[in-house]
Motif scaffolding. Structure first.
Motif, PDB file in Angstrom:
ATOM      1  N   LYS A  33      27.063  38.956  32.689  1.00 46.63           N
ATOM      2  CA  LYS A  33      27.922  40.081  33.062  1.00 46.63           C
ATOM      3  C   LYS A  33      27.042  41.187  33.652  1.00 46.63           C
ATOM      4  O   LYS A  33      25.962  41.462  33.144  1.00 46.63           O
ATOM      5  CB  LYS A  33      28.658  40.576  31.817  1.00 46.63           C
ATOM      6  CG  LYS A  33      29.629  41.693  32.054  1.00 46.63           C
ATOM      7  CD  LYS A  33      30.317  42.058  30.734  1.00 46.63           C
ATOM      8  CE  LYS A  33      31.391  43.066  30.892  1.00 46.63           C
ATOM      9  NZ  LYS A  33      30.975  44.398  31.129  1.00 46.63           N
ATOM     10  N   ASP A  34      27.491  41.773  34.744  1.00 49.75           N
ATOM     11  CA  ASP A  34      26.825  42.860  35.475  1.00 49.75           C
ATOM     12  C   ASP A  34      25.637  42.413  36.330  1.00 49.75           C
ATOM     13  O   ASP A  34      25.080  43.221  37.063  1.00 49.75           O
ATOM     14  CB  ASP A  34      26.376  44.004  34.548  1.00 49.75           C
ATOM     15  CG  ASP A  34      27.556  44.674  33.861  1.00 49.75           C
ATOM     16  OD1 ASP A  34      28.646  44.742  34.463  1.00 49.75           O
ATOM     17  OD2 ASP A  34      27.382  45.119  32.715  1.00 49.75           O
ATOM     18  N   LEU A  97      31.454  40.268  36.974  1.00 55.59           N
ATOM     19  CA  LEU A  97      32.208  41.114  36.035  1.00 55.59           C
ATOM     20  C   LEU A  97      32.316  40.463  34.672  1.00 55.59           C
ATOM     21  O   LEU A  97      32.593  41.131  33.682  1.00 55.59           O
ATOM     22  CB  LEU A  97      33.624  41.376  36.563  1.00 55.59           C
ATOM     23  CG  LEU A  97      33.727  42.313  37.754  1.00 55.59           C
ATOM     24  CD1 LEU A  97      35.190  42.517  38.130  1.00 55.59           C
ATOM     25  CD2 LEU A  97      33.077  43.644  37.452  1.00 55.59           C
ATOM     26  N   THR A  98      32.140  39.151  34.652  1.00 57.04           N
ATOM     27  CA  THR A  98      32.166  38.372  33.416  1.00 57.04           C
ATOM     28  C   THR A  98      30.969  37.425  33.497  1.00 57.04           C
ATOM     29  O   THR A  98      30.386  37.269  34.574  1.00 57.04           O
ATOM     30  CB  THR A  98      33.461  37.525  33.324  1.00 57.04           C
ATOM     31  OG1 THR A  98      33.445  36.560  34.392  1.00 57.04           O
ATOM     32  CG2 THR A  98      34.721  38.375  33.400  1.00 57.04           C
ATOM     33  N   ASN A 162      43.994  41.034  33.061  1.00 55.96           N
ATOM     34  CA  ASN A 162      43.426  41.263  31.728  1.00 55.96           C
ATOM     35  C   ASN A 162      41.953  40.863  31.617  1.00 55.96           C
ATOM     36  O   ASN A 162      41.375  40.936  30.546  1.00 55.96           O
ATOM     37  CB  ASN A 162      44.242  40.515  30.675  1.00 55.96           C
ATOM     38  CG  ASN A 162      45.647  41.064  30.582  1.00 55.96           C
ATOM     39  OD1 ASN A 162      45.844  42.274  30.589  1.00 55.96           O
ATOM     40  ND2 ASN A 162      46.630  40.180  30.538  1.00 55.96           N
ATOM     41  N   PRO A 165      37.804  45.009  34.015  1.00 55.46           N
ATOM     42  CA  PRO A 165      37.923  46.370  33.471  1.00 55.46           C
ATOM     43  C   PRO A 165      38.772  47.269  34.375  1.00 55.46           C
ATOM     44  O   PRO A 165      38.711  47.182  35.606  1.00 55.46           O
ATOM     45  CB  PRO A 165      36.471  46.861  33.429  1.00 55.46           C
ATOM     46  CG  PRO A 165      35.648  45.622  33.369  1.00 55.46           C
ATOM     47  CD  PRO A 165      36.405  44.602  34.178  1.00 55.46           C
ATOM     48  N   TYR A 168      37.408  49.129  37.492  1.00 56.09           N
ATOM     49  CA  TYR A 168      37.228  48.410  38.755  1.00 56.09           C
ATOM     50  C   TYR A 168      38.559  48.186  39.460  1.00 56.09           C
ATOM     51  O   TYR A 168      38.622  48.216  40.689  1.00 56.09           O
ATOM     52  CB  TYR A 168      36.498  47.089  38.529  1.00 56.09           C
ATOM     53  CG  TYR A 168      35.117  47.284  37.948  1.00 56.09           C
ATOM     54  CD1 TYR A 168      34.239  48.238  38.472  1.00 56.09           C
ATOM     55  CD2 TYR A 168      34.680  46.536  36.871  1.00 56.09           C
ATOM     56  CE1 TYR A 168      32.978  48.425  37.941  1.00 56.09           C
ATOM     57  CE2 TYR A 168      33.418  46.718  36.332  1.00 56.09           C
ATOM     58  CZ  TYR A 168      32.578  47.664  36.872  1.00 56.09           C
ATOM     59  OH  TYR A 168      31.327  47.858  36.344  1.00 56.09           O
ATOM     60  N   GLN A 177      41.267  56.177  37.073  1.00 59.76           N
ATOM     61  CA  GLN A 177      41.577  55.321  35.921  1.00 59.76           C
ATOM     62  C   GLN A 177      42.770  55.891  35.139  1.00 59.76           C
ATOM     63  O   GLN A 177      43.606  55.140  34.648  1.00 59.76           O
ATOM     64  CB  GLN A 177      40.344  55.198  35.035  1.00 59.76           C
ATOM     65  CG  GLN A 177      40.405  54.021  34.100  1.00 59.76           C
ATOM     66  CD  GLN A 177      39.093  53.789  33.388  1.00 59.76           C
ATOM     67  OE1 GLN A 177      38.038  54.212  33.823  1.00 59.76           O
ATOM     68  NE2 GLN A 177      39.161  53.093  32.265  1.00 59.76           N
TER      69      GLN A 177
END
Length: 188
Positions: A33-34, A97-98, A162, A165, A168, A177
């Motif tokens: 992730k990231d 992202l995951t 779902n 985040p 994003y 947000q």
């Protein structure tokens, strides 16, 4: 690997020998992730196929704000193709992202396929067109109101609502947000 082969075969016919050669040209990688698949300021050097996970394309605008341009999930190509093809420095990031699992081709191996398999260029062009179309077609239309943009996002990316985040998704939609949280609350 069968996911990639099935994906490729949507765009043209290949025999078992050609498929085996394609398989030989790939390797599998994992991104945390990231972690970045490719980065701004560098020349993209690989083409990926997402087996598991979600990657986002993003860039920084002239105000220094991070803008999410697209999301790429399973059974899709991931590449900054124009910069990859032209050997030029990218201005965008492709970030996991995951946790992600990908099958990748190095630039050299991707080009070797064109020299070895006569129908590869035709298949490759169709795959790249689909990749570019998916990225451009799903960008939100800023002239729409924010609720419409979010509903459109849910239609285009039902499996991501779902998994990604909110920060994003908000960036992708061009809203704060807090606005996105209000929109989501009003839709339920």
């Amino acid at each position: 690997m069968k996911e990639l082969i099935n994906y490729i075969l949507q765009f043209g016919s290949l025999n078992q020998q050609q498929l085996a050669f394609i398989e030989k040209m790939t390797s599998e990688i994992e991104l945390q992730k990231d972690e970045y698949f490719s980065e701004a300021g560098k020349i993209p050097n690989q083409v990926g196929f997402v087996l598991e996970g979600v990657i986002r394309g993003c860039y920084y605008n002239n105000k220094g704000e991070e803008i999410t341009r697209c999301f790429i999930n399973e059974n899709s190509l991931v590449v900054d193709y124009i910069n990859f093809e032209t050997n030029t420095i990218s201005s965008e990031y492709l970030q996991a992202l995951t946790p992600c699992r990908l099958i990748v081709f190095s630039k050299q191996d991707w080009e070797e396929l064109s020299h070895t398999i006569t129908s590869w260029d035709n298949i490759k062009n169709k795959m790249v067109q689909k990749c570019l179309f998916q990225k451009s077609r799903k960008n939100p239309v800023i002239s729409q109101d924010a609720t419409t943009r979010y509903l459109e996002f849910m239609k285009n990316y039902p499996s991501l609502v779902n998994r990604v985040p909110l920060v994003y998704i908000a960036s992708y939609l061009g809203v704060t947000q807090q606005s996105l949280s209000r929109i989501r609350k009003n839709i339920r």
